[in-house]
Structure formats: C-alpha cells, structure tokens
Design an enzyme around this catalytic site. Structure first.
Site, mmCIF file in Angstrom:
data_model
loop_
_atom_site.group_PDB
_atom_site.id
_atom_site.type_symbol
_atom_site.label_atom_id
_atom_site.label_comp_id
_atom_site.label_asym_id
_atom_site.label_seq_id
_atom_site.Cartn_x
_atom_site.Cartn_y
_atom_site.Cartn_z
ATOM 1 N N HIS B 186 0.731 -1.118 0.007
ATOM 2 C CA HIS B 186 0.133 0.087 -0.019
ATOM 3 C C HIS B 186 0.922 1.340 -0.132
ATOM 4 O O HIS B 186 0.612 2.282 -0.568
ATOM 5 C CB HIS B 186 -0.930 0.121 1.448
ATOM 6 C CG HIS B 186 -2.194 -0.776 1.076
ATOM 7 N ND1 HIS B 186 -2.894 -0.583 -0.140
ATOM 8 C CD2 HIS B 186 -2.795 -1.863 2.045
ATOM 9 C CE1 HIS B 186 -3.997 -1.612 0.005
ATOM 10 N NE2 HIS B 186 -3.715 -2.240 1.149
ATOM 11 N N CYS B 486 10.745 -5.428 -22.978
ATOM 12 C CA CYS B 486 9.321 -4.941 -22.633
ATOM 13 C C CYS B 486 8.725 -5.220 -21.349
ATOM 14 O O CYS B 486 7.452 -5.198 -21.136
ATOM 15 C CB CYS B 486 8.368 -5.555 -23.768
ATOM 16 S SG CYS B 486 8.429 -7.263 -23.842
#
Lengths: 89, 551
Positions: B186, B486
């Site tokens: 969080h 990527c």
C-alpha cells in the site's frame, strides 16, 4: 437448500472492491447466505474476513448457498455480483 | 561526521529532505486480567471500540479519493465483521480479558491470511493496524497514527497501513521511508498516487531517530542520513533539472551522443489504444492479445480478431507494432482450451507451449492468419513474437508458422532463462527478440511474482537478471538483430540506461513512463551507459547494483 455455482468474474479476484461489493450485497439479503469453494466448508457471506480468506481468484468456482423465503432471488443477485468484473470500471 | 547511507527499493520518484519523524507506536497490551466478571458487558465495550474504529475509517475514506478511498472503505468493513465478533465472544468465553480477546480475534484472522500467501499475506499487516486502533479505543488511549512535530518531516515507519497513508498531508510529509513492504505494498501504491517520494524495504531505517535530517531519493531508493546542506542542494538541483528535461523531452529516443534507442509503448487493451497512440513513441513494443481470448466461452473468429488488430494497426499507421501471440495458461485460463490440472501453473503449459496440442496449434494459426490479414490491409510495420519460448526448435517452428501466414518479421520473447542462455541460436531462426524482464526475473531467481515476501528477489536490478539480459543483447549485437526489453525494467529511467549500455536496442513501457526514460537517456552517452552497465553487473546484489549506477 438452494445453491449456485459461480465463476469469479473480477480480474483481481475476490478481494478489495469486488469483495466489499459482494459482502455489502450479502448483508442486504433477507436470508443468511454462505460461500465456499466446491467441496470445502462454506463461510458466512456477510463476513469480509471470511470471504477474503477463501482466496478466490479470477476464474475460480465458488458455491453460494441459502435457505428459506427469498433464497432463490438472493442467490441470483449475489451470483451476478460475483460473475461481474467489479474492478473493470 | 560523514553521512551514512541506507538503501531500500525506490517506489515513488522524487527527491526530498527533512528531519525524520517516526509513526506513533502501537498501544502496549496490558496483562491479561481475565476472565471478565461480566462477559456481556465486555463484549459490548469491545464492539463499541470496533464501531469507533470503523466510523473513523469511514470518515477518512470520505476525505480521501481514488485508490486510497477504495482501500479504506474495504478496511472499514472489517471492524464490524460478524466473524470477528464471534471470535471475540469465544475469547471472552475462554476466560480472556476484553483487550486480549479483541487482539486475539484479529491475530487469528491474520494467521489465516498469512497462510494464504501472496496478495493476501501483504494485506495481513492491515489487520495489525486495525487491531492496534481497536485496542487503543478500548483502553481509552489515543489512536496510533501520524506524528505531528510541527514542521515538514520524512515519515519513517516499519510499514504503513492504508489508514496512515490516506491521512498523509503532502504539505507536511515530504517523503516516506519504510523498513518493510515491497513494490506492491500500500505504501508504494498510495505514495505514487500522491506523488510523494517513497523508499520501501529499507531495514536500516529502524535505526533512524526522530529529528535526524535525512535525504530521500524515491527513484534510486537511496536514503542519506544527516546529508548536510550542500548535498541536499545538489540533490534537489539534480531533481529540478530532471523535471525540466522531462517537460522539454520529445521525439525518438537517443543517447547524448545520438545513438538511437526506440522508445515504444506497451498496449494491453483496446480501451488504452487512444492514449497509447497519442504518446510520443515510435510504436508498440508489446501488444498483448489476451483481451480477445479471456472472458469468453468460445475462441474469437478470425474475422473478429482481424477487425481488432486492424484497429490497432490503423491507430499506429506508419509506426511499428510488435504483436505478442496469445499468452494464456493455467493462471490466465481459457474457457475453450483444456489446460489440464497443473500444480505449478507458471511452469506449465502457457504461451507458445499451447501449440503442442492440435487444438492449441489451430488457435495460433487462426491468430496468425488474422494478424496477417490485418497487416496486409493496414499500413503499420507489423512484427510478431511468441511468448514463453524456451528452445531453438520452438523459435524456429514459430518463425516458420509466421512466414506461412505472410508475416515476415518473426521473433520470440526471451523470458525463460534457457532462451537467454541460448539467445544466439534462437536469433539464428528469428528476426528479433524481446526480453520480458518480469518473467525472466521470476524464472531466473525462482521467485513467484505474486509473492510479496520475495520482492527483493524480483527486483529488476538483480545482477543475475542483468547477466541474462547482457547475454541476449550480446547475441543481438553479433547477429545484427534487434533485442528489446518490454518488461517493468524498461520504465525505470536509470535501469533503462543500464539496459542500453548492455546493448538493448529498444525499450517498451507504459506511455506515462516514456518522457522520464527519454530524458535520462538524452543525458548520457552510449559509453556512459556502458560504464553504468558494467557497474551494475559487478555488484553483489540488486541494492548495490542500483547504488553503483546511481553514483
């Protein structure tokens, strides 16, 4: 006893927002509802802690059960909540 | 004294300096004086304490918005959870005092979440916070929470619960440093959404005392203790220059000496197409096609797929689009393919391995036919690559299949260590390769991407991962074939320079990450990037690699 088998439709699985919306909807039903993985001990669908501890992920099957007047409608409503991708909006 | 330095994982970029202030400690649990004389009254007071915590969380949720509010609303449901009340009543009946029955109820749920592992285990810390708040409310103590030293400060904590981060006032808190947590905690998510520099997983921060000046770099993960005004000034100036360069950055990616590095975007759903096409990029480096296949009972038809691909190729007219064929498997199961029962899905039949069965091969042929048809009709430079290639034979078979469908630029993802180790041979049969650093890291370090407890092993700066990148890039250089990245690594500006120094020819990332990467690349020559890469490769671990590159 009525029951529905539902596939979790939320990509993030059954926690955070999808779990909150499900538990909130379960509390609004006129009958107590349980949720569990097939063949496992079901838990109270009105308990966020127990619902989250099932650890149901996207694509997992869960079984909803309820008994009494309004059970069928309650299960239909909750099955829709579970099958929808609640995290998509 | 010389400034001490500590390192964690930088999860939200930016530089800030201020005295440290620690999060108020949780209330100590008094000795168990149970059993309670009146268990009914004890349960009522515990329930009242829980209601107070829930009301407090709801009030905070209403003041917050975005992801912070969502997390708080979900948390506010827990104190009034019927299962929690049941366990408190059970604890009281077993003869425990009210505070112990209350704390014990939270702890029992925490244990089951931790046992579940992954995402749920990361959420277990939230229950500690709720427990501490409820115990404080029951004992009539002030709620544990943010410090209020009366001046701007760097918030230092073991870990932050959503309730803490949501209440953060960015005009008072200038940065966040936590001892625990990972890139998906969080703290990381919320600090990023608030634009606060943040460093997590910095165990040395346990030694930081209130009032000690610290300098936090949320990009590099560096925390300098007592840095002195000169160093702070330099760090802030560097950051200001970086922000300025960002604002003025546009056009194709180049190093300071003009070496071209293609900057591309990752695209995963049609909903993101407009934003992706609008980004200042040379095209799409990773077009994920799973959106066409998941969430449905039957496979999409060739016509349906063709229309979807054509839409993307049209939006990227005149630019490059690298299409990755279907990467489904046991963690992203298809309703219409039988994946069998796999105890270890990440190591199972996923990606190109689906083509081992006739049904899977037919799926792939349909997809390639659709890509081929859309490519012919459109005006984009269409490249196609297969995920999860492990062997030269797989690469060769895939390239041949592509050419059968008129697709002349065929490549492979390199995300399996075997493919990186044998990249030279794999490139013999392909036209290009693209490194998927997230999965390559997961497989090289044998650390489940979903397990937050292993965040340090999944750090894209792990030298072992960089070794594999280096091997693949070297193979690309020798064969003259492009080797791009990527994965997540490409969006970290400093790491992007390291990758370029290793020989990577293109970087594909979220559109929002491009300006920072372009600016960082433009500030260094190719030789300087090579020096950075050598520094990173010579490090003993990820933290040291990051530190050596940052200096």
């Amino acid at each position: 006893m009525s029951e529905r088998t539902v596939v979790i439709g939320s990509k993030v699985g059954l926690h955070l927002r999808p779990a909150r919306l499900f538990v909130k909807a379960a509390k609004e039903q006129p009958v107590p509802v349980t949720i569990g993985r097939p063949g496992e001990e079901p838990v109270d669908a009105a308990s966020m802690l127990l619902v989250v501890s099932i650890g149901a992920k996207y694509g997992d099957e869960v079984v909803l059960r309820a008994e009494g007047e309004g059970a069928e409608a309650a299960l239909d409503a909750l099955a829709t909540v579970l099958a929808t991708d609640q995290d998509a909006e | 004294m010389t400034a001490a330095e500590m390192t964690g994982i930088g999860v939200s970029p930016g530089v800030a300096s201020a005295p440290a202030a620690r999060l108020a400690p949780p209330p100590a649990l008094p000795a168990d004086t149970g059993p309670e004389a009146d268990t009914g009254a004890a349960l009522a007071s515990a329930t009242a304490a829980l209601a107070a915590v829930a009301a407090d969380l709801e009030a905070r949720a209403e003041r917050a918005d975005g992801p912070a509010a969502e997390v708080l609303y979900a948390q506010a449901m827990i104190p009034e959870d019927p299962a929690l009340a049941d366990r408190i009543a059970q604890g009281l009946a077993e003869g425990r005092s009210a505070p112990h029955a209350l704390a014990g109820a939270f702890d029992s749920f925490k244990a089951s979440l931790e046992a579940a592992g992954g995402y749920l285990a990361e959420r277990a810390a939230d229950l500690d916070d709720l427990r501490d708040r409820a115990v404080a409310a029951l004992l009539g103590l002030p709620m544990p929470g943010l410090p209020d030293p009366g001046h701007p400060y760097v918030l230092v904590a073991r870990d932050l619960a959503p309730a803490d981060t949501a209440a953060l006032d960015p005009s008072t808190v200038v940065a966040v440093v936590t001892e625990q947590g990972g890139p998906t905690s969080h703290t990381a998510i919320l600090a990023k959404s608030m634009g606060l520099p943040a460093v997590v997983a910095c165990p040395d921060a346990a030694a930081l005392a209130d009032g000690v000046p610290v300098l936090v770099d949320g990009r590099t993960g560096l925390v300098a203790v007592d840095p002195g005004p000169e160093r702070v000034r330099r760090a802030l100036e560097g950051e200001a220059r970086r922000t300025e360069a960002l604002a003025g950055s546009r056009g194709p990616g180049r190093t300071a000496d003009g070496h071209a590095v293609q900057l591309l975007v990752n695209l995963g759903s049609p909903a993101d197409l407009d934003a992706a096409a609008a980004a200042d990029s040379e095209g799409v480096g990773l077009f994920r096609t799973e959106f066409l296949f998941l969430d449905r009972e039957t496979a999409p038809t060739v016509e349906e797929q063709t229309a979807a691909y054509a839409q993307v190729f049209a939006a990227f007219q005149g630019r490059k689009v690298v299409v990755r064929t279907l990467d489904a498997g046991a963690d992203k199961p298809l309703a219409f393919a039988d994946h069998g029962d796999e105890p270890n899905p990440a190591l199972g039949v996923r990606g190109i391995r689906l083509a081992r069965t006739a049904a899977g091969a037919a799926l792939l042929d349909d997809q390639l036919a659709a890509i081929g048809a859309a490519a012919t009709a459109g005006d984009a430079d269409v490249w196609v690559m297969a995920p999860m290639v492990a062997t030269q034979a797989e690469a060769r078979a895939f390239a041949a299949r592509c050419r059968d469908h008129g697709l002349d630029t065929a490549g492979t993802m390199i995300e399996v260590p075997a493919a990186a180790l044998r990249a030279a041979r794999i490139l013999d049969d392909c036209d290009f390769a693209s490194l998927g650093t997230n999965d390559l890291g997961q497989y090289a370090l044998a650390a489940d991407r979903m397990n937050g407890a292993l965040a340090d092993l999944l750090d894209p700066w792990q030298p072992a991962l960089l070794d594999l990148v280096s091997l693949a890039a070297e193979a690309g250089r020798e064969s003259g074939k492009p080797v791009g990245v990527c994965g997540e690594a490409a969006s970290d500006p400093l790491l992007a320079c390291v990758l370029v120094g290793l020989g990577v020819t293109s970087l594909s990332m979220a559109p929002s990450a491009i300006p920072a990467v372009r600016a960082e690349l433009a500030s260094r020559t190719l030789d300087e990037c090579a020096v950075l890469a050598a520094e990173a490769l010579h490090a003993d671990d990820a933290a040291e690699a990051r530190r050596r590159a940052a200096c």
